[in-house]
Design a protein around this motif. Sequence first.
Motif, PDB file in Angstrom:
ATOM      1  N   GLY A  21       2.749  11.901   6.680  1.00  0.00           N
ATOM      2  CA  GLY A  21       1.392  11.191   7.387  1.00  0.00           C
ATOM      3  C   GLY A  21       2.170  10.155   7.972  1.00  0.00           C
ATOM      4  N   ALA A  22       3.647   9.661   7.376  1.00  0.00           N
ATOM      5  CA  ALA A  22       4.314   8.555   8.472  1.00  0.00           C
ATOM      6  C   ALA A  22       5.502   8.914   9.962  1.00  0.00           C
ATOM      7  CB  ALA A  22       5.601   8.094   7.130  1.00  0.00           C
ATOM      8  N   TYR A 165      -5.812  11.185  13.625  1.00  0.00           N
ATOM      9  CA  TYR A 165      -5.630  11.013  12.948  1.00  0.00           C
ATOM     10  C   TYR A 165      -5.410  10.948  11.306  1.00  0.00           C
ATOM     11  CZ  TYR A 165      -2.557  10.197  17.653  1.00  0.00           C
ATOM     12  OH  TYR A 165      -2.527  10.365  18.770  1.00  0.00           O
ATOM     13  N   GLY A 166      -5.812  10.211  11.099  1.00  0.00           N
ATOM     14  CA  GLY A 166      -6.306  10.229   9.060  1.00  0.00           C
ATOM     15  C   GLY A 166      -6.033  11.635   9.217  1.00  0.00           C
ATOM     16  N   TRP A 171      -4.108  10.889   5.953  1.00  0.00           N
ATOM     17  CA  TRP A 171      -3.197  10.019   6.080  1.00  0.00           C
ATOM     18  C   TRP A 171      -4.923   9.306   4.519  1.00  0.00           C
ATOM     19  CZ3 TRP A 171      -3.813   7.519  11.387  1.00  0.00           C
ATOM     20  CH2 TRP A 171      -2.485   7.107  11.878  1.00  0.00           C
ATOM     21  N   CYS A 178       0.479   9.366   0.357  1.00  0.00           N
ATOM     22  CA  CYS A 178       0.392   9.468   0.705  1.00  0.00           C
ATOM     23  C   CYS A 178      -0.712   7.467   2.153  1.00  0.00           C
ATOM     24  CB  CYS A 178      -1.035  10.150   1.389  1.00  0.00           C
ATOM     25  SG  CYS A 178      -2.726   9.005   0.657  1.00  0.00           S
ATOM     26  N   CYS A 179      -0.238   7.390   3.148  1.00  0.00           N
ATOM     27  CA  CYS A 179      -0.381   6.518   3.903  1.00  0.00           C
ATOM     28  C   CYS A 179      -0.725   6.067   4.047  1.00  0.00           C
ATOM     29  CB  CYS A 179      -0.205   6.278   5.152  1.00  0.00           C
ATOM     30  SG  CYS A 179       1.703   7.561   5.871  1.00  0.00           S
ATOM     31  N   GLU A 180      -1.609   4.827   3.182  1.00  0.00           N
ATOM     32  CA  GLU A 180      -2.063   3.919   3.223  1.00  0.00           C
ATOM     33  C   GLU A 180      -3.290   2.910   4.934  1.00  0.00           C
ATOM     34  OE1 GLU A 180      -2.034   0.682   0.987  1.00  0.00           O
ATOM     35  OE2 GLU A 180      -0.944   2.084  -1.016  1.00  0.00           O
ATOM     36  N   VAL A 181      -4.304   2.822   5.106  1.00  0.00           N
ATOM     37  CA  VAL A 181      -4.716   2.703   6.430  1.00  0.00           C
ATOM     38  C   VAL A 181      -5.897   1.411   5.816  1.00  0.00           C
ATOM     39  CG1 VAL A 181      -6.354   3.426   8.451  1.00  0.00           C
ATOM     40  CG2 VAL A 181      -4.334   4.464   7.204  1.00  0.00           C
ATOM     41  N   LEU A 190      -1.195   1.117   9.667  1.00  0.00           N
ATOM     42  CA  LEU A 190      -0.532   2.667   8.816  1.00  0.00           C
ATOM     43  C   LEU A 190       0.832   1.638   8.157  1.00  0.00           C
ATOM     44  CD1 LEU A 190      -0.906   5.481   8.187  1.00  0.00           C
ATOM     45  CD2 LEU A 190       0.804   5.792   9.515  1.00  0.00           C
ATOM     46  N   SER A 192       3.327   3.088   4.836  1.00  0.00           N
ATOM     47  CA  SER A 192       3.545   3.952   4.368  1.00  0.00           C
ATOM     48  C   SER A 192       4.772   3.069   2.871  1.00  0.00           C
ATOM     49  CB  SER A 192       5.136   4.548   4.850  1.00  0.00           C
ATOM     50  OG  SER A 192       5.311   5.958   3.873  1.00  0.00           O
TER      51      SER A 192
END
Length: 266
Positions: A21-22, A165-166, A171, A178-181, A190, A192
């Motif tokens: 995701g990053a 994208y999420g 995400w 996983c990435c935080e939004v 976004l 990481s």
Amino acid sequence: MNHDTKQSGAANVVSSHSVFGAPCWVSLTSRDLAATENFYAAVLGWRWRTGKMGDRFRIALADGVPVAGIAAVAALWQMAVAWTPYFAVSDADAAAARARERGGTVAVGPLSFPPGRAALLADRHGATFGIWEGELFTDWDTWRRAAPAFIRLHTRDAFDAAIFYGEVLEWATEKPGCCEVRYEANEVVLRSEGEIVARISSGALEAAPDPTIRPHWQIHFSVSDVAACVEAAEHHGGTVLRQGPDEAVLRDPDGAQFTITSRRDR
């Protein structure tokens, strides 16, 4: 960061599964490889080595760390000259399928490019991005320190883009790592492992989507001296599109646009 690794000889190798995701890489298409090398060497201080895929590919090195790829294929494949970010995924085929299902386009791939697989996609508003599955060119933390400050998507509707994208890049899921939004200061941000790695911008919260915006990902490279880089860019055939004390938007002689940002503003 808890990286997933696989054994490669005596060394542990970081894979895209560990940072999914990053953003994990950036690449540039070029019509004139030698001119492109000279320009970025002068502006960003990069050095070069030949890529594993042959003489038409180069790897940019910043203090010996691989930070970007350049491919002399724009004229051959009639591709636009542009910088493109690549996002790490655990399964390139699955990510490409999710993009198609959500109105995106798969332009190229997924194709095998040892030590991994890649695809070139466009979101449903036309912004181009890539995905990468497999072994990373260098340790992700090392790349993050040596490479771009961050990347920003300029688009017509930040919330719609964040949903696309999420879902494609997984995400804000319950998967570990996983990435935080989050929404901060009129942008989707976004992170990481707590570090900002991308931003999505479309203007003020109350503003309607702007149909005049050409959605695109902008690469922001961190530099120690913005003014010196601007001077070097102009001296080597580049164009200054916008300049401030801590940031400037430049265009290389081939037409690719990018931003330089002061390291203290990262």
